[in-house]
Design an enzyme around this catalytic site. Structure first.
Site, PDB file in Angstrom:
ATOM      1  N   HIS A  52      -3.150 -36.136  21.941  1.00  0.00           N
ATOM      2  CA  HIS A  52      -1.826 -35.658  22.340  1.00  0.00           C
ATOM      3  C   HIS A  52      -1.251 -36.526  23.452  1.00  0.00           C
ATOM      4  O   HIS A  52      -0.097 -36.935  23.404  1.00  0.00           O
ATOM      5  CB  HIS A  52      -1.910 -34.194  22.785  1.00  0.00           C
ATOM      6  CG  HIS A  52      -0.572 -33.517  22.856  1.00  0.00           C
ATOM      7  ND1 HIS A  52       0.065 -33.259  24.031  1.00  0.00           N
ATOM      8  CD2 HIS A  52       0.250 -33.082  21.869  1.00  0.00           C
ATOM      9  CE1 HIS A  52       1.231 -32.671  23.769  1.00  0.00           C
ATOM     10  NE2 HIS A  52       1.368 -32.551  22.473  1.00  0.00           N
TER      11      HIS A  52
ATOM     12  N   HIS B  33       7.689 -35.938  20.318  1.00  0.00           N
ATOM     13  CA  HIS B  33       8.509 -34.770  20.651  1.00  0.00           C
ATOM     14  C   HIS B  33       9.973 -35.197  20.615  1.00  0.00           C
ATOM     15  O   HIS B  33      10.271 -36.363  20.409  1.00  0.00           O
ATOM     16  CB  HIS B  33       8.142 -34.231  22.028  1.00  0.00           C
ATOM     17  CG  HIS B  33       6.706 -33.816  22.117  1.00  0.00           C
ATOM     18  ND1 HIS B  33       5.709 -34.697  22.412  1.00  0.00           N
ATOM     19  CD2 HIS B  33       6.112 -32.613  21.904  1.00  0.00           C
ATOM     20  CE1 HIS B  33       4.547 -34.054  22.387  1.00  0.00           C
ATOM     21  NE2 HIS B  33       4.758 -32.798  22.079  1.00  0.00           N
TER      22      HIS B  33
ATOM     23  N   HIS C 114       2.357 -32.263  14.875  1.00  0.00           N
ATOM     24  CA  HIS C 114       1.447 -31.232  15.388  1.00  0.00           C
ATOM     25  C   HIS C 114       0.677 -30.537  14.265  1.00  0.00           C
ATOM     26  O   HIS C 114      -0.476 -30.165  14.433  1.00  0.00           O
ATOM     27  CB  HIS C 114       2.211 -30.231  16.264  1.00  0.00           C
ATOM     28  CG  HIS C 114       2.664 -30.824  17.566  1.00  0.00           C
ATOM     29  ND1 HIS C 114       3.863 -31.493  17.695  1.00  0.00           N
ATOM     30  CD2 HIS C 114       2.068 -30.891  18.784  1.00  0.00           C
ATOM     31  CE1 HIS C 114       3.987 -31.927  18.946  1.00  0.00           C
ATOM     32  NE2 HIS C 114       2.913 -31.581  19.630  1.00  0.00           N
TER      33      HIS C 114
ATOM     34  N   HIS D  79       8.784 -22.974  22.496  1.00  0.00           N
ATOM     35  CA  HIS D  79       7.650 -23.886  22.670  1.00  0.00           C
ATOM     36  C   HIS D  79       7.447 -24.326  24.129  1.00  0.00           C
ATOM     37  O   HIS D  79       6.369 -24.190  24.689  1.00  0.00           O
ATOM     38  CB  HIS D  79       7.837 -25.114  21.766  1.00  0.00           C
ATOM     39  CG  HIS D  79       6.981 -26.271  22.130  1.00  0.00           C
ATOM     40  ND1 HIS D  79       7.461 -27.384  22.790  1.00  0.00           N
ATOM     41  CD2 HIS D  79       5.650 -26.491  21.963  1.00  0.00           C
ATOM     42  CE1 HIS D  79       6.467 -28.230  23.001  1.00  0.00           C
ATOM     43  NE2 HIS D  79       5.361 -27.721  22.506  1.00  0.00           N
TER      44      HIS D  79
ATOM     45  N   HIS E 163       4.424 -23.425  27.197  1.00  0.00           N
ATOM     46  CA  HIS E 163       3.685 -24.466  27.929  1.00  0.00           C
ATOM     47  C   HIS E 163       3.826 -24.247  29.436  1.00  0.00           C
ATOM     48  O   HIS E 163       2.857 -24.292  30.189  1.00  0.00           O
ATOM     49  CB  HIS E 163       4.245 -25.851  27.589  1.00  0.00           C
ATOM     50  CG  HIS E 163       3.610 -26.490  26.396  1.00  0.00           C
ATOM     51  ND1 HIS E 163       2.422 -27.179  26.474  1.00  0.00           N
ATOM     52  CD2 HIS E 163       3.998 -26.557  25.107  1.00  0.00           C
ATOM     53  CE1 HIS E 163       2.109 -27.651  25.264  1.00  0.00           C
ATOM     54  NE2 HIS E 163       3.051 -27.289  24.417  1.00  0.00           N
TER      55      HIS E 163
ATOM     56  N   PHE F 161       2.612 -32.871  29.051  1.00  0.00           N
ATOM     57  CA  PHE F 161       2.131 -33.356  27.744  1.00  0.00           C
ATOM     58  C   PHE F 161       0.800 -34.106  27.844  1.00  0.00           C
ATOM     59  O   PHE F 161      -0.026 -34.035  26.949  1.00  0.00           O
ATOM     60  CB  PHE F 161       3.160 -34.289  27.100  1.00  0.00           C
ATOM     61  CG  PHE F 161       4.316 -33.572  26.448  1.00  0.00           C
ATOM     62  CD1 PHE F 161       4.179 -32.280  25.949  1.00  0.00           C
ATOM     63  CD2 PHE F 161       5.542 -34.206  26.299  1.00  0.00           C
ATOM     64  CE1 PHE F 161       5.241 -31.630  25.341  1.00  0.00           C
ATOM     65  CE2 PHE F 161       6.615 -33.563  25.690  1.00  0.00           C
ATOM     66  CZ  PHE F 161       6.466 -32.273  25.219  1.00  0.00           C
TER      67      PHE F 161
ATOM     68  N   HIS G  98       0.041 -24.001  19.293  1.00  0.00           N
ATOM     69  CA  HIS G  98       0.670 -24.828  18.266  1.00  0.00           C
ATOM     70  C   HIS G  98       0.394 -24.347  16.855  1.00  0.00           C
ATOM     71  O   HIS G  98       1.158 -24.638  15.932  1.00  0.00           O
ATOM     72  CB  HIS G  98       0.312 -26.305  18.461  1.00  0.00           C
ATOM     73  CG  HIS G  98       1.325 -26.972  19.338  1.00  0.00           C
ATOM     74  ND1 HIS G  98       2.527 -27.440  18.855  1.00  0.00           N
ATOM     75  CD2 HIS G  98       1.346 -27.160  20.679  1.00  0.00           C
ATOM     76  CE1 HIS G  98       3.241 -27.913  19.859  1.00  0.00           C
ATOM     77  NE2 HIS G  98       2.554 -27.755  20.985  1.00  0.00           N
TER      78      HIS G  98
HETATM   79 CU1  C2O Z   1       2.983 -31.871  21.664  1.00  0.00          CU
HETATM   80 CU2  C2O Z   1       3.425 -28.389  22.679  1.00  0.00          CU
HETATM   81  O1  C2O Z   1       3.337 -30.247  22.662  1.00  0.00           O
END
Ligand code: C2O
Length: 610
Positions: free
Chosen positions: A181, A204, A213, A334, A338, A355, A368
């Protein structure tokens, strides 16, 4: 007692396109929903999406070809110099898998903590082979994390332990996987995939978000299955779109478990509920209000974002500037999740809050997995058929992953379109948000309020920026620096649309050239025709059109700002407010986090069909 799914011992056969209420777990949320009609996945109008299996002559490709040529003309000199595109009018431009030999350390910055360099390149063990869809005898079902039983938990725990115990340089090792990632999201592959100097590879902020993802988790799951000798092992999903799933699942909070991560916000342990609209600060909301807010937000993002661009994000091709624009789910919830999970005490808000480190928290994969599940659900929602892009530049974009045998595999977006081709699906649980359609704050006031704005003499097309209620006319308002509440009147190019136009195209509010530093957390909200600044606007209000968010990350050019766009659907919203015949809409922008750190180049209304 929660019912459970044991992914390997209980094969569950579900017809692909229907929900089986008998399979729904017996949980409290279901008793709420019992009176209501269960949601039917079978759409009344059976419309199929345009062939997405690589038909080179489809409409989308040809229109893209045209756009592409314009872009290439603009970049002429640069293109002539690369060998990726020897013909400056060449058309196909899928983002290519990165060259591992060119992978570089990632830079991570923050204003307060300074700069660190992180080695997140994968080992280069062998040449890549092309991915072949797996063969399997039955579909494995990913269970909701809060519904799993002991037997499942034991297996999952053992798999994670084994993954953490692999040699450090094994590409299947836990940290190596977390670094996948980091590398794709924090600039490690800049210069190596797009064939242009100083180009950033970023998965992203574009149409690569969902497929990247999905594939990343697919290989992760295969590795876990291999480690415990169970190819049918399916990883859990964090069901945060349903009240019972709105806390961190219990299996992740035991400090002695390999599923635990200490770099999480200590105030957000169960029983504290996740706020899908989180903007860095706790809000005083009762449990019920928070549930209502979360479910209304889910409704808006899932139901109102009907086109591929709105849901997935904007087109991103080789040679394009990275980060053209996030899709609805990526923007919210999303990012909010995070941010909500990440530890505010850590210098870069590790683990989930940046990230580069997000993959180090086992909860990342459950988060995810739910995002991935929502992609499946989106395509099966009733009403106008929701379709993925048929564009071959999307379908042929590719990534590299190490598989369960430590083979390096080149896999394309077209391999990721259906989870059932990859051998898995999701446990069916209730979708309570389908019943949480937002409503106008002051029913029937839409027109009246708009008339009111005309009383102040705002002409068609005139831009007005205001701080609270003291409207001040500012000429040349763009770029807008969002350091306070800003209100702008935006003209609608088409006041009346035919029924067919209304059915086929979505009226959208487009934000162009949103600029900010990549390493700051940002959230701003967008309200339409909402001039009450006293009572906070919530996701349950129709006026709330959406939010822009940024999760801190980096590329190789810390001085160069992120320059992106956002497209929000407003057709349903204008209908809710009964202002479809108006000449203008009043757009209110409210900075929630990162005040003064964002500027917006332009705002306009457009009509899209994809
Ligand atoms: Cu690639 Cu939720 O991030």
């Amino acid at each position: 007692m929660a019912s459970t799914v044991s992914s390997s011992s209980t094969p569950i056969t579900l017809p692909n396109s229907s929900i089986q209420t008998s399979f729904l777990p017996k949980t409290s949320q279901l008793s709420i929903s019992k009176k209501k009609k269960p949601f039917n996945f079978v759409s009344k109008k059976l419309v199929s999406c345009k062939a997405s299996n690589g038909d080179q002559n489809n409409e989308h490709s040809s229109s893209n070809r045209f756009d592409r040529r314009d872009v290439l003309v603009g970049l002429g000199g640069l293109y002539g110099a690369t060998n990726l595109v020897s013909d400056p009018f060449a058309v196909a431009a899928p983002v290519a898998a990165p060259d591992l030999d060119l992978c570089e350390r990632s830079t991570v910055t923050s204003k307060s903590a300074g700069t660190i360099n992180v080695a997140c390149c994968p080992p280069k063990l062998k040449d890549a082979i092309d991915f072949k869809p797996p063969s399997f005898s039955k579909i494995r079902y990913r269970p909701a994390a809060h519904l799993v039983d002991r037997h499942y938990l034991d297996k999952f725990t053992r798999a994670m332990e084994l993954m953490k115990g692999l040699p450090e340089d094994d590409p299947r090792n836990f940290m190596q996987q977390a670094n996948v990632h980091c590398a794709y999201c924090n600039g490690a592959y800049d210069n190596s995939a797009l064939g242009l100097p100083n180009q950033e590879l970023q998965v992203h902020f574009s149409w690569l978000f969902f497929p990247f993802h999905r594939l990343y988790l697919y290989f992760y799951e295969r590795i876990l299955g291999k480690l415990i000798g169970d190819p049918d092992f399916a990883m859990p999903f964090w069901n945060w779109d349903s009240p019972d799933g709105m806390v961190i699942p219990e299996i992740y909070v035991d400090p002695n478990s390999p599923l635990y991560d200490e770099k999480r916000n200590v105030n957000h342990q169960p029983p504290n509920m996740v706020d899908l609209d989180f903007a860095g600060e706790e809000e005083e909301l009762s449990k019920n209000d928070l549930i209502k807010s979360n479910l209304s937000l889910m409704y808006r993002q899932m139901v109102r974002n009907r086109t591929a661009t709105l849901f997935h994000g904007s087109a991103y091709r080789a040679g394009d500037k990275p980060s053209p624009g996030q899709g609805a789910i990526e923007n919210n919830p999303h990012t909010a999740i995070h941010r909500w999970v990440g530890d505010q005490r850590q210098p870069y808000k590790e683990d989930m809050g940046n990230f580069y480190s997000a993959g180090r928290d086992p909860l990342f994969y459950a988060h995810h997995s739910n995002i991935d599940r929502l992609w499946n659900i989106w395509k099966s929602l009733p009403g106008k058929k929701r379709c993925d892009f048929p564009d071959t530049d999307w379908l042929d974009s590719s990534f590299l992953f190490y598989d369960e045998n430590a083979d390096l595999v080149r896999v394309k977006v077209r391999d990721a379109l259906e989870t059932t081709t990859l051998g898995y699906d999701y446990q069916r649980v209730d979708l309570p948000w389908l019943r949480y359609k937002p409503t106008p704050r002051r029913p029937g006031q839409g027109r009246g309020r708009h008339g009111h704005s005309h009383d102040h003499g705002r002409g068609r097309g005139r831009a007005v920026a205001a701080e609270t209620n003291n409207a001040a006319i500012i000429h040349n308002i763009y770029p807008i620096v969002l350091d306070k509440l800003v209100r702008i009147e935006v003209p609608r190019p088409k006041k009346y649309r035919t029924r067919l136009e209304k059915e086929e195209e979505e009226e959208v509010l487009v934000f162009q050239n949103i600029q900010l530093n990549r390493d700051v957390a940002v959230k701003f909200d967008v309200y339409i025709n909402d001039e009450d600044d006293e009572t906070p606007t919530r996701p349950e209000d129709s006026e709330f059109a959406g939010s822009f968010t940024n999760l801190p990350h980096n590329n190789h050019h810390p001085g160069v700002k992120l320059d992106t766009n956002m497209t929000l659907p407003i057709s349903d919203l204008l209908e809710d407010l009964d202002v479809e015949g108006d000449d203008n809409i009043v757009v209110t922008l409210v900075p929630k986090e990162g005040k003064g750190l964002v500027s917006i180049g332009n705002i306009k209304i457009d009509y899209i069909r994809d």
